[in-house]
Design a protein around this motif. Structure first.
Motif, PDB file in Angstrom:
ATOM      1  N   HIS A   1       4.710  -0.204 -48.102  1.00 62.92           N
ATOM      2  CA  HIS A   1       5.661  -0.502 -47.029  1.00 62.92           C
ATOM      3  C   HIS A   1       6.665  -1.527 -47.546  1.00 62.92           C
ATOM      4  O   HIS A   1       6.419  -2.215 -48.542  1.00 62.92           O
ATOM      5  N   LYS A   2       7.785  -1.655 -46.817  1.00 63.06           N
ATOM      6  CA  LYS A   2       8.778  -2.680 -47.125  1.00 63.06           C
ATOM      7  C   LYS A   2       8.260  -4.013 -46.581  1.00 63.06           C
ATOM      8  O   LYS A   2       8.396  -4.318 -45.402  1.00 63.06           O
ATOM      9  N   VAL A   3       7.658  -4.802 -47.453  1.00 60.53           N
ATOM     10  CA  VAL A   3       7.120  -6.110 -47.071  1.00 60.53           C
ATOM     11  C   VAL A   3       8.094  -7.208 -47.450  1.00 60.53           C
ATOM     12  O   VAL A   3       8.376  -8.121 -46.678  1.00 60.53           O
ATOM     13  N   SER A   4       8.620  -7.119 -48.660  1.00 62.67           N
ATOM     14  CA  SER A   4       9.509  -8.145 -49.190  1.00 62.67           C
ATOM     15  C   SER A   4      10.838  -7.502 -49.563  1.00 62.67           C
ATOM     16  O   SER A   4      10.868  -6.417 -50.154  1.00 62.67           O
ATOM     17  N   ILE A   5      11.952  -8.158 -49.203  1.00 65.15           N
ATOM     18  CA  ILE A   5      13.261  -7.580 -49.506  1.00 65.15           C
ATOM     19  C   ILE A   5      13.530  -7.656 -51.004  1.00 65.15           C
ATOM     20  O   ILE A   5      12.979  -8.509 -51.706  1.00 65.15           O
ATOM     21  N   THR A   6      14.367  -6.756 -51.485  1.00 66.16           N
ATOM     22  CA  THR A   6      14.687  -6.701 -52.909  1.00 66.16           C
ATOM     23  C   THR A   6      16.192  -6.654 -53.103  1.00 66.16           C
ATOM     24  O   THR A   6      16.933  -6.180 -52.242  1.00 66.16           O
ATOM     25  N   SER A   7      16.625  -7.136 -54.256  1.00 63.79           N
ATOM     26  CA  SER A   7      18.052  -7.156 -54.575  1.00 63.79           C
ATOM     27  C   SER A   7      18.214  -7.411 -56.059  1.00 63.79           C
ATOM     28  O   SER A   7      17.373  -8.070 -56.682  1.00 63.79           O
ATOM     29  N   PRO A   8      19.301  -6.902 -56.664  1.00 67.44           N
ATOM     30  CA  PRO A   8      19.590  -7.248 -58.058  1.00 67.44           C
ATOM     31  C   PRO A   8      19.874  -8.743 -58.236  1.00 67.44           C
ATOM     32  O   PRO A   8      19.804  -9.266 -59.346  1.00 67.44           O
ATOM     33  N   SER A   9      20.207  -9.430 -57.146  1.00 73.35           N
ATOM     34  CA  SER A   9      20.512 -10.857 -57.221  1.00 73.35           C
ATOM     35  C   SER A   9      19.236 -11.659 -57.452  1.00 73.35           C
ATOM     36  O   SER A   9      18.245 -11.463 -56.741  1.00 73.35           O
ATOM     37  N   PRO A  10      19.210 -12.574 -58.434  1.00 70.05           N
ATOM     38  CA  PRO A  10      18.013 -13.388 -58.679  1.00 70.05           C
ATOM     39  C   PRO A  10      17.666 -14.260 -57.480  1.00 70.05           C
ATOM     40  O   PRO A  10      18.527 -14.631 -56.686  1.00 70.05           O
ATOM     41  N   GLN A  11      16.388 -14.586 -57.377  1.00 71.59           N
ATOM     42  CA  GLN A  11      15.871 -15.479 -56.327  1.00 71.59           C
ATOM     43  C   GLN A  11      16.190 -14.977 -54.922  1.00 71.59           C
ATOM     44  O   GLN A  11      16.562 -15.738 -54.035  1.00 71.59           O
ATOM     45  N   THR A  12      15.999 -13.683 -54.720  1.00 69.11           N
ATOM     46  CA  THR A  12      16.153 -13.128 -53.379  1.00 69.11           C
ATOM     47  C   THR A  12      15.062 -13.659 -52.451  1.00 69.11           C
ATOM     48  O   THR A  12      15.313 -13.990 -51.299  1.00 69.11           O
ATOM     49  N   THR A  13      13.819 -13.720 -52.949  1.00 75.13           N
ATOM     50  CA  THR A  13      12.704 -14.235 -52.158  1.00 75.13           C
ATOM     51  C   THR A  13      12.800 -15.749 -52.054  1.00 75.13           C
ATOM     52  O   THR A  13      12.935 -16.441 -53.063  1.00 75.13           O
ATOM     53  N   ARG A  14      12.706 -16.268 -50.821  1.00 73.39           N
ATOM     54  CA  ARG A  14      12.834 -17.710 -50.600  1.00 73.39           C
ATOM     55  C   ARG A  14      11.587 -18.327 -49.989  1.00 73.39           C
ATOM     56  O   ARG A  14      11.522 -19.538 -49.822  1.00 73.39           O
ATOM     57  N   ASN A  15      10.606 -17.516 -49.616  1.00 75.68           N
ATOM     58  CA  ASN A  15       9.379 -18.024 -49.025  1.00 75.68           C
ATOM     59  C   ASN A  15       8.188 -17.304 -49.626  1.00 75.68           C
ATOM     60  O   ASN A  15       8.340 -16.357 -50.397  1.00 75.68           O
ATOM     61  N   SER A  16       7.014 -17.763 -49.269  1.00 73.18           N
ATOM     62  CA  SER A  16       5.800 -17.069 -49.665  1.00 73.18           C
ATOM     63  C   SER A  16       5.572 -15.936 -48.672  1.00 73.18           C
ATOM     64  O   SER A  16       5.263 -16.172 -47.502  1.00 73.18           O
ATOM     65  N   ILE A  17       5.763 -14.701 -49.132  1.00 71.91           N
ATOM     66  CA  ILE A  17       5.708 -13.519 -48.275  1.00 71.91           C
ATOM     67  C   ILE A  17       4.325 -12.877 -48.382  1.00 71.91           C
ATOM     68  O   ILE A  17       3.853 -12.595 -49.485  1.00 71.91           O
ATOM     69  N   ARG A  18       3.687 -12.629 -47.252  1.00 72.42           N
ATOM     70  CA  ARG A  18       2.348 -12.041 -47.271  1.00 72.42           C
ATOM     71  C   ARG A  18       2.416 -10.529 -47.143  1.00 72.42           C
ATOM     72  O   ARG A  18       3.030 -10.001 -46.220  1.00 72.42           O
ATOM     73  N   GLY A  19       1.745  -9.862 -48.068  1.00 73.23           N
ATOM     74  CA  GLY A  19       1.558  -8.423 -48.001  1.00 73.23           C
ATOM     75  C   GLY A  19       0.085  -8.113 -48.090  1.00 73.23           C
ATOM     76  O   GLY A  19      -0.648  -8.783 -48.824  1.00 73.23           O
ATOM     77  N   ILE A  20      -0.373  -7.114 -47.356  1.00 72.14           N
ATOM     78  CA  ILE A  20      -1.802  -6.837 -47.228  1.00 72.14           C
ATOM     79  C   ILE A  20      -2.094  -5.420 -47.695  1.00 72.14           C
ATOM     80  O   ILE A  20      -1.455  -4.461 -47.245  1.00 72.14           O
ATOM     81  N   TYR A  21      -3.041  -5.312 -48.619  1.00 65.80           N
ATOM     82  CA  TYR A  21      -3.443  -3.992 -49.126  1.00 65.80           C
ATOM     83  C   TYR A  21      -4.901  -3.748 -48.754  1.00 65.80           C
ATOM     84  O   TYR A  21      -5.775  -4.590 -48.979  1.00 65.80           O
TER      85      TYR A  21
END
Length: 291
Positions: free
Chosen positions: A26-46
């Motif tokens: 699933h789309k849990v964390s956003i993605t981008s070619p731009s560095p440092q797109t993620t700014r927080n600790s994002i939780r994904g569950i498998y």
């Protein structure tokens, strides 16, 4: 049953978020070619028959003295404490540099709990074997796996290793969960992704998004959102708004489409751009955005 908290760490644009989305399906964390797109600790569950893995996707580890970057680096490092497994994602296309060496040094204290994913092996410029030798020299107990987060190659073997290292335990969340992010956070992240993927250079780093109002009409199946894209300068605002409002209109349409897929409601999005000068140096704003 196995259960474990897995912290993901790596340099900016190493493919951490892409890998998390691939694993969770699933789309849990956003993605981008731009560095440092993620700014927080994002939780994904498998979840599968072996148990549950709770992943923490962290900001890219970037060596910079800017206030925002320092806070992002602190988020990445603090997420390692108290976790069961550290998943180190390595971009095998780029040569190891100062940031890679700093991460390796930080991971030495977690030796025995580190599993490395040598990412982007599907690309011709990949130098996975060179990175494998470097990692074996400095973190000799770490298991290494060649993967492609983009295609999924090697992901099953990596998952097997993660479950093999996970302790026995009960799941943290019901099995139907794939993330625990609140709706407001997911909305701001999707809008930010659509905005930063339309611009280049420094502008992606100058963007943050806030939800001002959120209402849900269950009877009509409608989610109404009022949100602001914030930038630091008037020129950046003009670029995002676009000629005759074409830019902000496209961002709104793309955001509505994806948010509908996530929440299952018809989305009515009131989206505007405003200027918040020097917000990356504002402690109050940073404390709201980074947690």
């Amino acid at each position: 049953m196995k259960s474990a908290v897995v912290s993901i760490i790596g340099r900016p644009s190493a493919g951490k978020s892409t890998l998390l989305n691939r694993i969770c399906g699933h789309k849990v964390s956003i993605t981008s070619p731009s560095p440092q797109t993620t700014r927080n600790s994002i939780r994904g569950i498998y979840n599968d028959q072996r148990g549950q893995l709770l992943f923490l996707d962290t900001p890219g580890y970037h060596d910079s003295d800017r206030k925002l970057n320092l806070q992002l680096k602190e988020v990445a490092l603090s997420s390692l404490e108290g976790t069961d497994i550290v998943l180190y994602v390595v971009d095998t296309v780029r040569a190891a540099g100062k940031e890679e060496n700093a991460i390796i040094e930080a991971l030495k204290k977690f030796e025995g709990s580190v599993i490395t994913a040598l990412n982007k092996i599907d690309l011709p410029a990949s130098k996975a074997e060179t990175m494998r030798i470097l990692l074996k020299e400095h973190i000799p107990t770490a298991q290494c796996f060649n993967i492609s987060a983009e295609t999924g190659e090697g992901a099953d073997d990596l998952l097997s290793a993660l479950f093999g290292s996970a302790p026995e335990g009960e799941p943290y969340y019901p099995k139907e969960y794939y993330t625990d992010q609140p709706p407001e956070f997911r909305i701001t992240e999707i809008i930010r992704e659509k905005a930063i993927n339309r611009v280049s250079q420094e502008i992606p780093h100058a963007i943050f998004v806030e939800v001002a109002d959120l209402e849900i009409d269950e009877d009509k199946g409608v989610m109404w959102i009022r949100s602001f894209i914030n930038v630091e300068r008037e020129t950046q605002k003009g670029i995002l708004v676009g000629k005759k409002g074409s830019g902000i209109r496209d961002i709104r349409k793309e955001s509505q489409r994806e948010l509908r897929n996530i929440f299952g409601y018809k989305i009515q999005l009131d989206l505007r751009v405003k200027v918040e000068k020097k917000w990356r140096k504002d402690d109050d704003i940073l404390s709201r955005l980074i947690f």
